[in-house]
Motif scaffolding. Structure first.
Motif, PDB file in Angstrom:
ATOM      1  N   ARG A 256      -6.810   2.978  -1.273  1.00 60.02           N
ATOM      2  CA  ARG A 256      -5.509   2.306  -1.423  1.00 60.02           C
ATOM      3  C   ARG A 256      -5.700   0.801  -1.641  1.00 60.02           C
ATOM      4  O   ARG A 256      -5.006   0.177  -2.427  1.00 60.02           O
ATOM      5  CB  ARG A 256      -4.637   2.514  -0.180  1.00 60.02           C
ATOM      6  CG  ARG A 256      -4.021   3.863  -0.125  1.00 60.02           C
ATOM      7  CD  ARG A 256      -3.156   4.057   1.102  1.00 60.02           C
ATOM      8  NE  ARG A 256      -2.679   5.416   1.084  1.00 60.02           N
ATOM      9  CZ  ARG A 256      -1.526   5.808   0.532  1.00 60.02           C
ATOM     10  NH1 ARG A 256      -0.711   4.922   0.021  1.00 60.02           N
ATOM     11  NH2 ARG A 256      -1.187   7.068   0.506  1.00 60.02           N
ATOM     12  N   VAL A 257      -6.633   0.234  -0.881  1.00 63.53           N
ATOM     13  CA  VAL A 257      -6.873  -1.215  -0.986  1.00 63.53           C
ATOM     14  C   VAL A 257      -7.463  -1.533  -2.366  1.00 63.53           C
ATOM     15  O   VAL A 257      -7.085  -2.511  -3.016  1.00 63.53           O
ATOM     16  CB  VAL A 257      -7.814  -1.688   0.153  1.00 63.53           C
ATOM     17  CG1 VAL A 257      -8.083  -3.179   0.048  1.00 63.53           C
ATOM     18  CG2 VAL A 257      -7.211  -1.345   1.518  1.00 63.53           C
ATOM     19  N   GLU A 258      -8.382  -0.663  -2.819  1.00 70.38           N
ATOM     20  CA  GLU A 258      -8.963  -0.883  -4.158  1.00 70.38           C
ATOM     21  C   GLU A 258      -7.886  -0.755  -5.231  1.00 70.38           C
ATOM     22  O   GLU A 258      -7.827  -1.539  -6.170  1.00 70.38           O
ATOM     23  CB  GLU A 258     -10.062   0.152  -4.423  1.00 70.38           C
ATOM     24  CG  GLU A 258     -11.331  -0.133  -3.641  1.00 70.38           C
ATOM     25  CD  GLU A 258     -12.187   1.114  -3.467  1.00 70.38           C
ATOM     26  OE1 GLU A 258     -12.130   2.021  -4.321  1.00 70.38           O
ATOM     27  OE2 GLU A 258     -12.901   1.181  -2.441  1.00 70.38           O
TER      28      GLU A 258
ATOM     29  N   LEU B  17       0.824  -1.220   0.000  1.00 67.37           N
ATOM     30  CA  LEU B  17       0.000   0.000   0.000  1.00 67.37           C
ATOM     31  C   LEU B  17       0.855   1.266   0.000  1.00 67.37           C
ATOM     32  O   LEU B  17       0.331   2.374   0.068  1.00 67.37           O
ATOM     33  CB  LEU B  17      -0.946  -0.004   1.207  1.00 67.37           C
ATOM     34  CG  LEU B  17      -1.900  -1.199   1.286  1.00 67.37           C
ATOM     35  CD1 LEU B  17      -2.781  -1.107   2.530  1.00 67.37           C
ATOM     36  CD2 LEU B  17      -2.778  -1.293   0.029  1.00 67.37           C
TER      37      LEU B  17
ATOM     38  N   SER C  45       1.877  -4.875   4.089  1.00 65.85           N
ATOM     39  CA  SER C  45       0.928  -3.772   3.850  1.00 65.85           C
ATOM     40  C   SER C  45       1.006  -2.687   4.914  1.00 65.85           C
ATOM     41  O   SER C  45       0.671  -1.541   4.641  1.00 65.85           O
ATOM     42  CB  SER C  45      -0.497  -4.297   3.821  1.00 65.85           C
ATOM     43  OG  SER C  45      -0.698  -5.019   2.655  1.00 65.85           O
TER      44      SER C  45
ATOM     45  N   ASN D  75      -5.512  -3.740  -5.761  1.00 66.51           N
ATOM     46  CA  ASN D  75      -6.158  -4.850  -6.466  1.00 66.51           C
ATOM     47  C   ASN D  75      -6.297  -4.556  -7.961  1.00 66.51           C
ATOM     48  O   ASN D  75      -6.152  -5.446  -8.800  1.00 66.51           O
ATOM     49  CB  ASN D  75      -7.502  -5.174  -5.816  1.00 66.51           C
ATOM     50  CG  ASN D  75      -7.309  -5.960  -4.525  1.00 66.51           C
ATOM     51  OD1 ASN D  75      -6.962  -7.135  -4.562  1.00 66.51           O
ATOM     52  ND2 ASN D  75      -7.476  -5.315  -3.371  1.00 66.51           N
TER      53      ASN D  75
ATOM     54  N   PRO E  23      -9.572   4.008   2.106  1.00 66.95           N
ATOM     55  CA  PRO E  23      -9.873   2.677   1.546  1.00 66.95           C
ATOM     56  C   PRO E  23      -9.520   2.563   0.064  1.00 66.95           C
ATOM     57  O   PRO E  23      -9.356   1.455  -0.462  1.00 66.95           O
ATOM     58  CB  PRO E  23     -11.382   2.524   1.770  1.00 66.95           C
ATOM     59  CG  PRO E  23     -11.900   3.893   2.053  1.00 66.95           C
ATOM     60  CD  PRO E  23     -10.780   4.691   2.615  1.00 66.95           C
TER      61      PRO E  23
ATOM     62  N   ILE F 184      -5.204   2.920   6.572  1.00 63.79           N
ATOM     63  CA  ILE F 184      -5.975   1.956   5.770  1.00 63.79           C
ATOM     64  C   ILE F 184      -7.476   2.205   5.962  1.00 63.79           C
ATOM     65  O   ILE F 184      -8.262   2.151   5.013  1.00 63.79           O
ATOM     66  CB  ILE F 184      -5.593   0.504   6.141  1.00 63.79           C
ATOM     67  CG1 ILE F 184      -4.168   0.209   5.680  1.00 63.79           C
ATOM     68  CG2 ILE F 184      -6.567  -0.495   5.527  1.00 63.79           C
ATOM     69  CD1 ILE F 184      -3.623  -1.131   6.125  1.00 63.79           C
TER      70      ILE F 184
ATOM     71  N   GLY G  94      -4.556  -5.885   4.670  1.00 60.25           N
ATOM     72  CA  GLY G  94      -4.314  -4.642   3.926  1.00 60.25           C
ATOM     73  C   GLY G  94      -4.623  -4.756   2.447  1.00 60.25           C
ATOM     74  O   GLY G  94      -4.651  -3.756   1.739  1.00 60.25           O
ATOM     75  N   VAL G  95      -4.853  -5.983   1.977  1.00 71.93           N
ATOM     76  CA  VAL G  95      -5.041  -6.193   0.538  1.00 71.93           C
ATOM     77  C   VAL G  95      -6.377  -6.876   0.243  1.00 71.93           C
ATOM     78  O   VAL G  95      -7.088  -6.497  -0.682  1.00 71.93           O
ATOM     79  CB  VAL G  95      -3.887  -7.075  -0.015  1.00 71.93           C
ATOM     80  CG1 VAL G  95      -4.151  -7.457  -1.453  1.00 71.93           C
ATOM     81  CG2 VAL G  95      -2.555  -6.346   0.098  1.00 71.93           C
TER      82      VAL G  95
ATOM     83  N   GLY H 299      -9.467  -4.589   3.436  1.00 66.65           N
ATOM     84  CA  GLY H 299      -8.132  -5.140   3.724  1.00 66.65           C
ATOM     85  C   GLY H 299      -8.054  -5.856   5.068  1.00 66.65           C
ATOM     86  O   GLY H 299      -6.965  -6.004   5.625  1.00 66.65           O
TER      87      GLY H 299
END
Ligand SMILES: Cc1ncc(COP(=O)(O)O)c(C=O)c1O
Length: 372
Positions: free
Chosen positions: A284-286, A42, A232, A289, A282, A278, A202-203, A208
């Motif tokens: 960042r998590v999207e 991240l 992460s 991916n 959010p 995180i 985190g992922v 996450g």
């Protein structure tokens, strides 16, 4: 030359001939390369809030914890981080250790005895393998992600208790474990599932929160998760997520936890801030991916479950040549070769990062398409 030196040199030559020599190379943060090898998924290790959290904790508590957790090395920053990790993951408690490696060593070694069978996925991380050795457990290795094989091993066992060891997202293959099915089999056969969430936190999962949380299993007393703060979360350290009973047992019995200096305050402060980022960001998590999907298309491999992509290669020499060629085009990628791969297959290992901008992503895709 002594016998000892002869022995070392012979081994070095063997490694060199097989294309298996490993070399350390320091990486300066100002290097322009696009990083598709590291695990800072991240981009939080250099996030201003995470760095500020690490600095503030260091200023308040010092550079080191100063003692093992049971002596004087438990600090309020550890308590805070443990509460935050438990809240984030949905588990009743967390126990912070100095590394993710120690988290796995602690759990496995403390939860086995002579009357316990350990059933381990063939691709379980080295720290779990070492943990089995440390616990002197009776171990049965089963084929990767083979729930029926886990069930058969548990059913046929002579031991009273059993642990099943898996990663929720595999560190080399990048695929996900069938967590719900494994949990069902464990419940039916009276076994404990130990799920390493190192590459999922985190992922993967809601915001996450990992795949155990996603499967709605974090409340179960027969499920223990481990994680690292070094991927992460951009810091350093590890943690065990579990019931209160398991936590208390580890505090009393897990030698890698008991006889180890507490996590450095800066790492704890950094990880705590990373959890807040995180939750606050959010996207960042999207993004991680989305980047992973684009890289998978470029490499013509299946969509990964998280940020890790594995690209099988003809052999170790081909894998190393591809890594060097990518480096020549400004792309840093990793590779895993035997003996780090249990099936003897050499693979490129690429990792997605939320902080790659669109231009970097397009460049990475172009280089990979020309490489593979
Ligand atoms: C699946 C898995 N578990 C545990 C670890 C160990 O974590 P740490 O680096 O915090 O010791 C790693 C890698 O580092 C890993 O990939």
């Amino acid at each position: 030359m002594s016998n000892f030196e002869d022995w070392l040199r012979a081994q070095a030559q063997e490694r060199e001939n097989a294309g298996l020599t490993r070399r350390l190379r320091s990486r300066h943060p100002s290097e322009p390369a696009i990083d598709l090898a590291g695990n800072d998924y991240l981009g939080l290790s250099r996030h201003p809030r995470v760095v500020a959290g690490a600095v503030a904790a260091t200023v308040e508590y010092g550079a080191g914890a100063g003692a093992s957790r049971l002596v004087t090395g438990t600090l309020p920053i550890h308590d805070e981080l443990e509460r935050a990790l438990a809240d984030f993951s949905g588990f009743p408690t967390a126990l912070v250790c100095s590394t993710g490696y120690h988290a796995n060593l602690s759990v496995v070694s403390a939860l086995v005895d002579a009357d316990t069978l350990v059933v381990s996925d063939a691709h379980a991380h080295a720290s779990m393998i070492d943990a089995c050795r440390l616990g002197r457990a009776h171990v049965q290795v089963v084929a990767h992600n083979d729930v029926a094989a886990v069930d058969a091993a548990l059913m046929a066992r002579k031991q009273a208790r059993a642990l099943v060891l898996v990663e929720t997202i595999y560190s080399v293959l990048g695929d996900a474990a069938p967590v719900s099915e494994l949990a069902e089999v464990c419940a039916a056969r009276g076994a404990v599932l130990v799920a390493d969430e190192a590459h999922a936190i985190g992922v993967a999962g809601v915001g996450g929160r990992g795949l155990v949380h996603a499967a709605g299993l974090a409340h179960r007393a027969d499920i223990v998760a481990t994680l690292t703060l070094s991927k992460s979360l951009g810091a350093q350290g590890g943690a065990v997520l579990s019931s209160r009973t398991v936590r208390e047992h580890l505090v009393n019995r897990a030698r890698p936890f008991i006889y180890d200096t507490g996590l450095a305050p800066g790492a704890a402060g950094g990880a705590l801030a990373a959890l807040e980022v995180i939750e606050d960001e959010p996207a960042r998590v999207e993004r991680v991916n989305l980047v992973a999907s684009a890289l998978a298309v470029a490499c013509r491999v299946d969509m990964p479950a998280g940020a890790v992509l594995a690209v099988p290669m003809g052999g170790p020499l081909e894998a190393v040549a591809a890594v060097e060629k990518a480096a020549g085009s400004g792309l840093r990628i990793g590779c895993f070769r035997p003996p780090s791969t249990p099936d003897g297959i050499s693979r490129l290992r690429l990792t997605a990062h939320a902080h790659l901008d669109d231009l970097e992503l397009v460049t990475a895709v172009e280089v990979l398409e020309g490489l593979l």
